[in-house]
Write an enzyme that holds these catalytic residues in place. Structure first.
Site, mmCIF file in Angstrom:
data_model
loop_
_atom_site.group_PDB
_atom_site.id
_atom_site.type_symbol
_atom_site.label_atom_id
_atom_site.label_comp_id
_atom_site.label_asym_id
_atom_site.label_seq_id
_atom_site.Cartn_x
_atom_site.Cartn_y
_atom_site.Cartn_z
ATOM 1 N N ARG A 118 1.325 -44.609 -7.221
ATOM 2 C CA ARG A 118 0.308 -43.647 -6.780
ATOM 3 C C ARG A 118 -0.038 -43.878 -5.313
ATOM 4 O O ARG A 118 -0.270 -42.933 -4.562
ATOM 5 C CB ARG A 118 -0.974 -43.776 -7.622
ATOM 6 C CG ARG A 118 -0.872 -43.328 -9.043
ATOM 7 C CD ARG A 118 -0.726 -41.822 -9.226
ATOM 8 N NE ARG A 118 -1.903 -41.039 -8.908
ATOM 9 C CZ ARG A 118 -2.259 -39.940 -9.578
ATOM 10 N NH1 ARG A 118 -1.537 -39.539 -10.616
ATOM 11 N NH2 ARG A 118 -3.324 -39.246 -9.226
ATOM 12 N N LEU A 122 -7.107 -37.412 -6.413
ATOM 13 C CA LEU A 122 -6.732 -37.776 -5.039
ATOM 14 C C LEU A 122 -7.004 -39.260 -4.800
ATOM 15 O O LEU A 122 -7.953 -39.837 -5.342
ATOM 16 C CB LEU A 122 -7.518 -36.914 -4.049
ATOM 17 C CG LEU A 122 -7.142 -35.429 -4.083
ATOM 18 C CD1 LEU A 122 -8.098 -34.608 -3.237
ATOM 19 C CD2 LEU A 122 -5.701 -35.225 -3.616
ATOM 20 N N ASN A 151 -13.746 -29.468 -4.392
ATOM 21 C CA ASN A 151 -12.994 -29.114 -5.600
ATOM 22 C C ASN A 151 -13.729 -28.020 -6.350
ATOM 23 O O ASN A 151 -14.950 -27.910 -6.277
ATOM 24 C CB ASN A 151 -12.850 -30.343 -6.510
ATOM 25 C CG ASN A 151 -12.017 -30.045 -7.764
ATOM 26 O OD1 ASN A 151 -10.979 -29.428 -7.683
ATOM 27 N ND2 ASN A 151 -12.523 -30.487 -8.912
ATOM 28 N N HIS A 195 -14.123 -26.518 -10.303
ATOM 29 C CA HIS A 195 -13.850 -26.915 -11.688
ATOM 30 C C HIS A 195 -14.383 -25.822 -12.616
ATOM 31 O O HIS A 195 -15.512 -25.344 -12.408
ATOM 32 C CB HIS A 195 -14.542 -28.252 -11.978
ATOM 33 C CG HIS A 195 -14.323 -28.753 -13.372
ATOM 34 N ND1 HIS A 195 -13.129 -29.323 -13.777
ATOM 35 C CD2 HIS A 195 -15.136 -28.760 -14.456
ATOM 36 C CE1 HIS A 195 -13.229 -29.654 -15.058
ATOM 37 N NE2 HIS A 195 -14.429 -29.324 -15.484
ATOM 38 N N ALA A 222 -14.251 -40.601 -5.515
ATOM 39 C CA ALA A 222 -13.112 -41.337 -6.107
ATOM 40 C C ALA A 222 -12.960 -41.070 -7.604
ATOM 41 O O ALA A 222 -11.930 -41.379 -8.196
ATOM 42 C CB ALA A 222 -13.292 -42.831 -5.869
ATOM 43 N N GLY A 223 -13.992 -40.440 -8.202
ATOM 44 C CA GLY A 223 -13.924 -40.216 -9.650
ATOM 45 C C GLY A 223 -13.248 -38.898 -10.002
ATOM 46 O O GLY A 223 -12.750 -38.196 -9.129
#
Ligand code: GRF
Length: 186
Positions: A61, A89, A101, A103, A136-137
């Site tokens: 990754r 990401l 983002n 959703h 980061a989640g």
């Protein structure tokens, strides 16, 4: 406002950005995590540069994250928009870019890759879509905007998702228009 848009699917959110009249933003590059996505085709139809960055093409990754960061770095981008991009990401991309983002559920409810299916299965009467800053989640960053969509009797995942996408596309154009005029987020 110079945008990079990341896609994995049909790219109708991207198309909404491309079709937005007199928009104060410009899609300068479109990236995908897989070949032959509708999103990349839509970009190519407009002569917009594209790149494909597949996880499978890298040893891990971190290698993929580095390659994605390099692809983005060559386009002098102000903001990255993840519109139906189905990968989390990595830290190198997130260190170099602010990322928005979209959703198809009302976060924090129903995060992850099956938000529409999960909301329908839960039996909610109202769901919707969320625009948020990416951290980061997975679907966990600060919410920017949301729109509600009622679940109709007889809805399937497909009919509900299509109804959500109508709101999602309008929300995304509205959010990016606001971010283009008020750049205090930079
Ligand atoms: C959008 O609803 C997005 O929120 C979800 O997948 C869908 C992508 O649709 N992650 P498209 O590729 O923009 O048509």
């Amino acid at each position: 406002l110079r945008l990079a848009v990341l896609v994995s699917g049909s790219g109708t959110n991207l198309q909404a950005l491309l079709d937005a009249p007199a928009a104060p933003f410009e899609v300068v590059v479109v990236g995908a995590d897989r070949e032959d996505t509708g999103g990349v085709e839509r970009a190519r139809a407009r002569g917009i540069p594209t790149f494909v960055c597949r996880v499978a093409d890298h040893p891990d990754r971190a290698g993929w994250d580095a390659a994605l960061a390099r692809s983005l770095a060559t386009h002098d981008v102000d903001l990255v928009v993840s519109a139906g991009f189905m990968k989390v990401l990595g830290p190198q991309v997130l260190a170099a870019h602010r990322v928005v983002n979209t959703h198809p559920a009302l976060l924090p409810s129903f995060p992850g890759a099956h938000g529409v299916r999960d909301a329908l299965a839960h039996g909610v009467r109202v769901t919707g879509c969320t625009c948020h800053w990416v951290d980061a989640g997975v679907d966990t960053g600060p919410v920017i905007d949301q729109r509600a969509v009622r679940v109709e009797d007889g809805d399937t995942v497909e009919t509900l998702h299509e109804r959500i996408k109508v709101q999602e596309r309008a929300m995304l154009v509205e959010v990016l228009t606001r971010l283009a005029s008020d750049r205090s987020w930079r």
